[in-house]
Motif scaffolding. Sequence first.
Motif, PDB file in Angstrom:
ATOM      1  N   UNK A  39       0.937  -1.236   0.100  1.00  0.00           N
ATOM      2  CA  UNK A  39       0.021   0.011   0.087  1.00  0.00           C
ATOM      3  C   UNK A  39       0.812   1.216   0.080  1.00  0.00           C
ATOM      4  N   UNK A  40       0.170   2.359  -0.457  1.00  0.00           N
ATOM      5  CA  UNK A  40       0.983   3.773  -0.607  1.00  0.00           C
ATOM      6  C   UNK A  40       1.036   4.140   1.095  1.00  0.00           C
ATOM      7  N   UNK A  41       2.313   4.536   1.421  1.00  0.00           N
ATOM      8  CA  UNK A  41       2.528   5.391   2.622  1.00  0.00           C
ATOM      9  C   UNK A  41       2.513   6.796   2.779  1.00  0.00           C
ATOM     10  N   UNK A  42       1.231   7.453   2.983  1.00  0.00           N
ATOM     11  CA  UNK A  42       1.091   8.630   2.798  1.00  0.00           C
ATOM     12  C   UNK A  42       2.372   9.535   3.626  1.00  0.00           C
ATOM     13  N   UNK A  43       2.601  10.715   3.203  1.00  0.00           N
ATOM     14  CA  UNK A  43       3.710  11.543   3.654  1.00  0.00           C
ATOM     15  C   UNK A  43       2.767  12.555   4.424  1.00  0.00           C
ATOM     16  N   UNK A  44       3.288  12.546   5.696  1.00  0.00           N
ATOM     17  CA  UNK A  44       2.437  13.514   6.739  1.00  0.00           C
ATOM     18  C   UNK A  44       3.315  14.853   7.137  1.00  0.00           C
ATOM     19  N   UNK A  45       4.488  15.059   6.484  1.00  0.00           N
ATOM     20  CA  UNK A  45       5.171  16.262   6.927  1.00  0.00           C
ATOM     21  C   UNK A  45       5.155  17.274   5.707  1.00  0.00           C
ATOM     22  N   UNK A  49       6.082  21.998  -3.732  1.00  0.00           N
ATOM     23  CA  UNK A  49       5.155  22.958  -4.392  1.00  0.00           C
ATOM     24  C   UNK A  49       4.025  22.165  -5.171  1.00  0.00           C
ATOM     25  N   UNK A  50       4.520  21.050  -5.515  1.00  0.00           N
ATOM     26  CA  UNK A  50       3.791  19.972  -6.420  1.00  0.00           C
ATOM     27  C   UNK A  50       2.923  18.891  -5.355  1.00  0.00           C
ATOM     28  N   UNK A  51       3.370  19.156  -4.098  1.00  0.00           N
ATOM     29  CA  UNK A  51       2.600  18.212  -3.310  1.00  0.00           C
ATOM     30  C   UNK A  51       3.132  16.901  -2.840  1.00  0.00           C
ATOM     31  N   UNK A  52       4.243  16.729  -3.103  1.00  0.00           N
ATOM     32  CA  UNK A  52       5.205  15.524  -2.885  1.00  0.00           C
ATOM     33  C   UNK A  52       6.140  15.901  -1.541  1.00  0.00           C
ATOM     34  N   UNK A  53       6.297  14.738  -0.703  1.00  0.00           N
ATOM     35  CA  UNK A  53       6.832  14.843   0.518  1.00  0.00           C
ATOM     36  C   UNK A  53       8.372  15.329   0.195  1.00  0.00           C
ATOM     37  N   UNK A  54       8.761  16.048   1.218  1.00  0.00           N
ATOM     38  CA  UNK A  54      10.452  16.394   1.031  1.00  0.00           C
ATOM     39  C   UNK A  54      10.763  16.613   2.741  1.00  0.00           C
ATOM     40  N   UNK A  60      20.393  23.722   4.234  1.00  0.00           N
ATOM     41  CA  UNK A  60      20.252  24.008   2.940  1.00  0.00           C
ATOM     42  C   UNK A  60      20.035  22.939   1.876  1.00  0.00           C
ATOM     43  N   UNK A  61      19.674  21.846   2.452  1.00  0.00           N
ATOM     44  CA  UNK A  61      19.757  20.469   1.540  1.00  0.00           C
ATOM     45  C   UNK A  61      18.126  19.879   1.896  1.00  0.00           C
ATOM     46  N   UNK A  62      17.340  20.069   0.801  1.00  0.00           N
ATOM     47  CA  UNK A  62      16.187  19.409   1.022  1.00  0.00           C
ATOM     48  C   UNK A  62      15.871  18.187  -0.135  1.00  0.00           C
ATOM     49  N   UNK A  63      15.534  17.102   0.693  1.00  0.00           N
ATOM     50  CA  UNK A  63      15.494  15.912  -0.243  1.00  0.00           C
ATOM     51  C   UNK A  63      13.814  15.661  -0.514  1.00  0.00           C
ATOM     52  N   UNK A  64      13.573  15.023  -1.880  1.00  0.00           N
ATOM     53  CA  UNK A  64      12.175  14.481  -1.981  1.00  0.00           C
ATOM     54  C   UNK A  64      12.045  13.192  -1.379  1.00  0.00           C
ATOM     55  N   UNK A  65      10.763  13.172  -0.633  1.00  0.00           N
ATOM     56  CA  UNK A  65      10.595  11.648   0.073  1.00  0.00           C
ATOM     57  C   UNK A  65      10.574  10.631  -0.803  1.00  0.00           C
ATOM     58  N   UNK A  66      10.092  10.613  -2.022  1.00  0.00           N
ATOM     59  CA  UNK A  66      10.115   9.122  -2.545  1.00  0.00           C
ATOM     60  C   UNK A  66      11.687   8.978  -2.977  1.00  0.00           C
ATOM     61  N   UNK A  67      12.558   9.980  -3.127  1.00  0.00           N
ATOM     62  CA  UNK A  67      13.971   9.501  -3.374  1.00  0.00           C
ATOM     63  C   UNK A  67      14.568   9.014  -2.183  1.00  0.00           C
ATOM     64  N   UNK A  68      14.169   9.371  -1.050  1.00  0.00           N
ATOM     65  CA  UNK A  68      14.935   9.026   0.154  1.00  0.00           C
ATOM     66  C   UNK A  68      14.203   7.669   0.327  1.00  0.00           C
ATOM     67  N   UNK A  84       9.509   6.941  -9.575  1.00  0.00           N
ATOM     68  CA  UNK A  84       8.186   6.727  -9.549  1.00  0.00           C
ATOM     69  C   UNK A  84       7.560   5.914  -8.608  1.00  0.00           C
ATOM     70  N   UNK A  85       6.517   6.107  -7.919  1.00  0.00           N
ATOM     71  CA  UNK A  85       5.814   5.223  -7.336  1.00  0.00           C
ATOM     72  C   UNK A  85       4.475   4.756  -7.660  1.00  0.00           C
ATOM     73  N   UNK A  86       3.802   3.480  -7.324  1.00  0.00           N
ATOM     74  CA  UNK A  86       2.790   2.961  -7.989  1.00  0.00           C
ATOM     75  C   UNK A  86       1.292   4.033  -7.642  1.00  0.00           C
ATOM     76  N   UNK A  87       1.271   4.348  -6.495  1.00  0.00           N
ATOM     77  CA  UNK A  87       0.187   5.069  -6.042  1.00  0.00           C
ATOM     78  C   UNK A  87       0.023   6.338  -6.737  1.00  0.00           C
ATOM     79  N   UNK A  88       1.523   7.075  -6.863  1.00  0.00           N
ATOM     80  CA  UNK A  88       1.523   8.427  -7.642  1.00  0.00           C
ATOM     81  C   UNK A  88       0.722   9.476  -7.260  1.00  0.00           C
ATOM     82  N   UNK A  89       0.524   9.390  -5.828  1.00  0.00           N
ATOM     83  CA  UNK A  89      -0.144  10.522  -5.281  1.00  0.00           C
ATOM     84  C   UNK A  89       0.818  11.729  -4.714  1.00  0.00           C
ATOM     85  N   UNK A  90       0.543  13.015  -4.737  1.00  0.00           N
ATOM     86  CA  UNK A  90       1.323  14.003  -4.231  1.00  0.00           C
ATOM     87  C   UNK A  90       0.989  13.927  -2.717  1.00  0.00           C
TER      88      UNK A  90
END
Length: 90
Positions: A39-45, A49-54, A60-68, A84-90
Amino acid sequence: MKMSKQGLDALDVILRSTVRLDSVERRFAEKVEKRGHNECWPWTAALTEHGYGRMSAGRNTQLKAPRVAFALEHRVSPGAWDVCHECDNP
C-alpha cells in the motif's frame, strides 16, 4: 522543487554514514503513515510545491521523500533516475 545536484550528492553521503543513515531512517519513519507492504504510505510532513513529500538532510539541503524512500529501501542513491511510485499521489 527541483532536485539540486547538492540534493543528489546528499543521498550518497547519507548512505555512506551509519550515523546519518540511522537519523534519516528514524526521521523518515516519523513522517509517513505506515500501511501494508503493498500500500501507499502517505507523507505527513512538509511538501514540495507539487504536493510531494520533502525532508531536510541538513543545512540548505532538501530531499524529496520518494527519493529518500528509494535510497533507504535499496541502499543506493537513485542518482539522476526519476523515482516513481505505484500510487503516484502527491
